[in-house]
Every structure is written in structure tokens, then in C-alpha cells.
Scaffold this motif. Sequence first.
Motif, short mmCIF file in Angstrom:
data_model
loop_
_atom_site.label_atom_id
_atom_site.label_comp_id
_atom_site.label_asym_id
_atom_site.label_seq_id
_atom_site.Cartn_x
_atom_site.Cartn_y
_atom_site.Cartn_z
N GLY A 37 52.47 55.34 28.96
CA GLY A 37 52.07 54.24 28.10
C GLY A 37 52.17 52.87 28.73
N LYS A 38 52.51 52.83 30.01
CA LYS A 38 52.65 51.55 30.71
C LYS A 38 51.70 51.48 31.89
CE LYS A 38 56.28 50.42 28.21
NZ LYS A 38 56.20 49.33 27.20
N GLY A 39 51.50 50.28 32.37
CA GLY A 39 50.71 50.12 33.58
C GLY A 39 51.55 50.39 34.81
N PRO A 40 50.91 50.68 35.94
CA PRO A 40 51.66 50.87 37.19
C PRO A 40 52.40 49.59 37.57
CG PRO A 40 49.39 51.65 37.40
CD PRO A 40 49.47 50.89 36.12
N ALA A 41 53.57 49.75 38.14
CA ALA A 41 54.38 48.62 38.59
C ALA A 41 54.74 48.81 40.05
CB ALA A 41 55.64 48.49 37.73
N PRO B 280 45.01 37.14 32.67
CA PRO B 280 45.83 37.30 33.88
C PRO B 280 47.05 36.39 33.84
CG PRO B 280 43.84 36.03 34.35
CD PRO B 280 43.73 36.49 32.93
N ILE B 281 47.98 36.66 34.73
CA ILE B 281 49.17 35.81 34.84
C ILE B 281 48.73 34.42 35.28
CG2 ILE B 281 51.30 35.45 36.12
CD1 ILE B 281 51.62 38.51 36.18
N LEU B 282 49.27 33.41 34.62
CA LEU B 282 48.90 32.03 34.90
C LEU B 282 49.11 31.71 36.38
CD1 LEU B 282 47.97 29.38 33.56
CD2 LEU B 282 50.40 28.77 33.33
N GLY B 283 48.06 31.19 37.00
CA GLY B 283 48.15 30.83 38.41
C GLY B 283 47.61 31.88 39.36
N HIS B 284 47.44 33.09 38.89
CA HIS B 284 46.86 34.12 39.75
C HIS B 284 45.36 33.88 39.92
CE1 HIS B 284 50.12 37.46 39.32
NE2 HIS B 284 50.57 36.37 39.91
N SER C 41 46.35 41.46 37.92
CA SER C 41 46.09 40.17 38.56
C SER C 41 47.05 39.96 39.71
CB SER C 41 46.20 39.03 37.54
OG SER C 41 47.54 38.78 37.17
N GLY C 42 46.65 39.06 40.60
CA GLY C 42 47.48 38.77 41.76
C GLY C 42 47.09 37.45 42.35
N TRP C 43 47.77 37.11 43.44
CA TRP C 43 47.49 35.86 44.14
C TRP C 43 47.14 36.19 45.58
CZ3 TRP C 43 46.06 31.14 43.73
CH2 TRP C 43 46.24 30.24 44.77
N THR C 44 45.98 35.79 46.02
CA THR C 44 45.52 36.10 47.38
C THR C 44 45.13 34.84 48.12
OG1 THR C 44 44.64 38.21 46.64
CG2 THR C 44 43.84 37.39 48.73
N LEU C 45 45.67 34.72 49.32
CA LEU C 45 45.20 33.71 50.24
C LEU C 45 44.64 34.43 51.45
CD1 LEU C 45 48.18 31.16 50.21
CD2 LEU C 45 45.91 30.85 49.23
N THR C 46 43.81 33.77 52.21
CA THR C 46 43.26 34.37 53.41
C THR C 46 44.38 34.83 54.32
OG1 THR C 46 41.32 32.93 53.31
CG2 THR C 46 41.78 34.00 55.40
N GLY C 47 44.33 36.10 54.74
CA GLY C 47 45.33 36.62 55.66
C GLY C 47 46.59 37.11 54.99
N THR C 48 46.65 37.09 53.67
CA THR C 48 47.86 37.57 52.99
C THR C 48 47.53 38.77 52.13
OG1 THR C 48 47.59 36.19 51.03
CG2 THR C 48 48.78 35.24 52.90
N ASP C 49 48.55 39.47 51.75
CA ASP C 49 48.36 40.62 50.87
C ASP C 49 48.36 40.19 49.42
OD1 ASP C 49 50.62 42.14 53.08
OD2 ASP C 49 48.47 42.46 53.05
N PHE D 27 50.00 44.83 36.94
CA PHE D 27 49.15 45.51 35.97
C PHE D 27 49.54 45.17 34.54
CE2 PHE D 27 46.51 48.72 38.13
CZ PHE D 27 46.94 48.53 39.43
N GLY D 28 48.53 45.13 33.69
CA GLY D 28 48.76 45.06 32.26
C GLY D 28 49.10 46.44 31.72
N GLN D 29 49.26 46.54 30.41
CA GLN D 29 49.66 47.81 29.81
C GLN D 29 48.45 48.70 29.50
OE1 GLN D 29 53.31 48.34 27.84
NE2 GLN D 29 53.29 46.22 27.06
N GLY D 30 47.27 48.16 29.70
CA GLY D 30 46.09 49.00 29.57
C GLY D 30 45.47 49.00 28.18
N THR D 31 44.21 49.35 28.13
CA THR D 31 43.48 49.60 26.88
C THR D 31 43.07 51.07 26.89
OG1 THR D 31 42.61 47.36 26.63
CG2 THR D 31 41.41 49.14 25.52
N ARG D 32 43.58 51.81 25.92
CA ARG D 32 43.19 53.22 25.82
C ARG D 32 41.94 53.32 24.97
NH1 ARG D 32 45.48 58.06 26.80
NH2 ARG D 32 47.47 57.09 27.35
N LEU D 33 40.85 53.71 25.61
CA LEU D 33 39.55 53.79 24.93
C LEU D 33 39.20 55.24 24.66
CD1 LEU D 33 36.84 52.56 23.98
CD2 LEU D 33 36.03 52.83 26.34
N THR D 34 38.83 55.51 23.42
CA THR D 34 38.34 56.83 23.02
C THR D 34 36.96 56.65 22.41
OG1 THR D 34 40.58 57.60 22.56
CG2 THR D 34 38.77 58.89 21.64
N VAL D 35 36.00 57.31 23.00
CA VAL D 35 34.62 57.25 22.49
C VAL D 35 34.29 58.62 21.90
CG1 VAL D 35 32.21 56.79 23.01
CG2 VAL D 35 34.03 55.61 24.29
#
Lengths: 114, 116
Positions: A41-45, B25-29, B94-102, B107-115
Amino acid sequence: QQQVKQSPQSLIVQKGGISIINCAYENTAFDYFPWYQQFPGKGPALLIAIRPDVSEKKEGRFTISFNKSAKQFSLHIMDSQPGDSATYFCAASRSDTGRRALTFGSGTRLQVQP
Amino acid sequence: DARVTQTPRHKVTEMGQEVTMRCQPILGHNTVFWYRQTMMQGLELLAYFRNRAPLDDSGMPKDRFSAEMPDATLATLKIQPSEPRDSAVYFCASGWTLTGTDTEAFFGQGTRLTVV
């Protein structure tokens, strides 16, 4: 094309034992190798990550071993605890093209028995 | 406590309907990813943005999926029309990327979609 292969699919370990999860990659351009932990129920960390210029990285009970020539890396969980029961994903990304999105392995469901 | 916020957490919809999933996303990412998780395929990258510009959406079915970042605080993933095979958990990271960095992706907690 499965660029990151992970094994085993599931793992049962006794409390206090060592859990070992292995991953192999195909693309030699990958240069960042993180491990993620996911609870239901959680996202990957993010758990721990390594770059190919070192062969080992340790953070607490978690260690990544990296073998560049074999294109393999593994996660070792020492003194495994029931709270470690989760699904673990290895991943890889490359920086040369600016494409930093992660390619994930298929996951390992770890169960630590008390 | 900075975190990636996804809404809704759960969505059940009928085949053919439009589905919109949102991510703050996280503020600043400056980097946002959309991943889809299924039992069969695991975690698959659908799209990712840097500084609100789409860099890669090759994992996304173009005929029915679309991803946008109207502003730095909102990313959306739309499916129109939805199909049963779209049933999955959709994660935004979300994340923070600069040139040459990782980029460390949070991750968020996700949206579980059922169709159905």
C-alpha cells in the motif's frame, strides 16, 4: 527487453539471518544503482544506492556489493528483522544521455520469520 | 514533512471513461516521473519531466495516455478512453537533478486504478 534481472522472486529468512538479493544488468552505460523497499500500500522508498566506482557500500544493516566486471550487484540485509518484511527492488539508471529515469528489476518479496 | 502527494488514492471507473490522476511533487524538485506497477510487468516508466518539460514518454501508449505539468506544483496523467488492461497502481515520483548528478526519486503512495 529486461535490462535489470532480479532474483530470487521471493525469500524467506529467519530472524537474525542474512537476506541476500541479487541483480544483474545488461547495459554497461548504467552508472547509478539504487535499491528500493516497498511495503504494501506504499510507494517504493530509497534504501541505499551505489555508483560503479566503489565495490561496496554499507549503511547500518544494509550493504550493497557491486561487481562491475560481472555486471552484478546485490543487497545484503544483516540481522534480518520481521520489520524488514517487504518487497525489494533493484534499479539502475544512466547519466550519459541525460536520461536519468530508473529501470527497475522485477522485485523480491522478503519475509522474515520471527 | 516533505512528500509527494497523489490523488485520488483509489479510482474505480468504467471502461471508456476518462481518468485523471494528479501529483503534487515535493516543493523545489525539478524532475517528475510517472510509473505504473502491475504484478505482471512490475514497475514501468511511463513518462518523465524535468523543469516541466517532457523528456521521455516512450513508455506511454500515446493513443490514450497523456501527461502534463501545467505548473511546477502539479503533474497530471490522463487516460482517455480507459480500458481494463489499464488497471494498475500508478506512482508519481519527484526528485532534483542537476547536470552530472544523480536523481534520487521520492515516490508518492500511488493511485490504484481499477477499470471495469
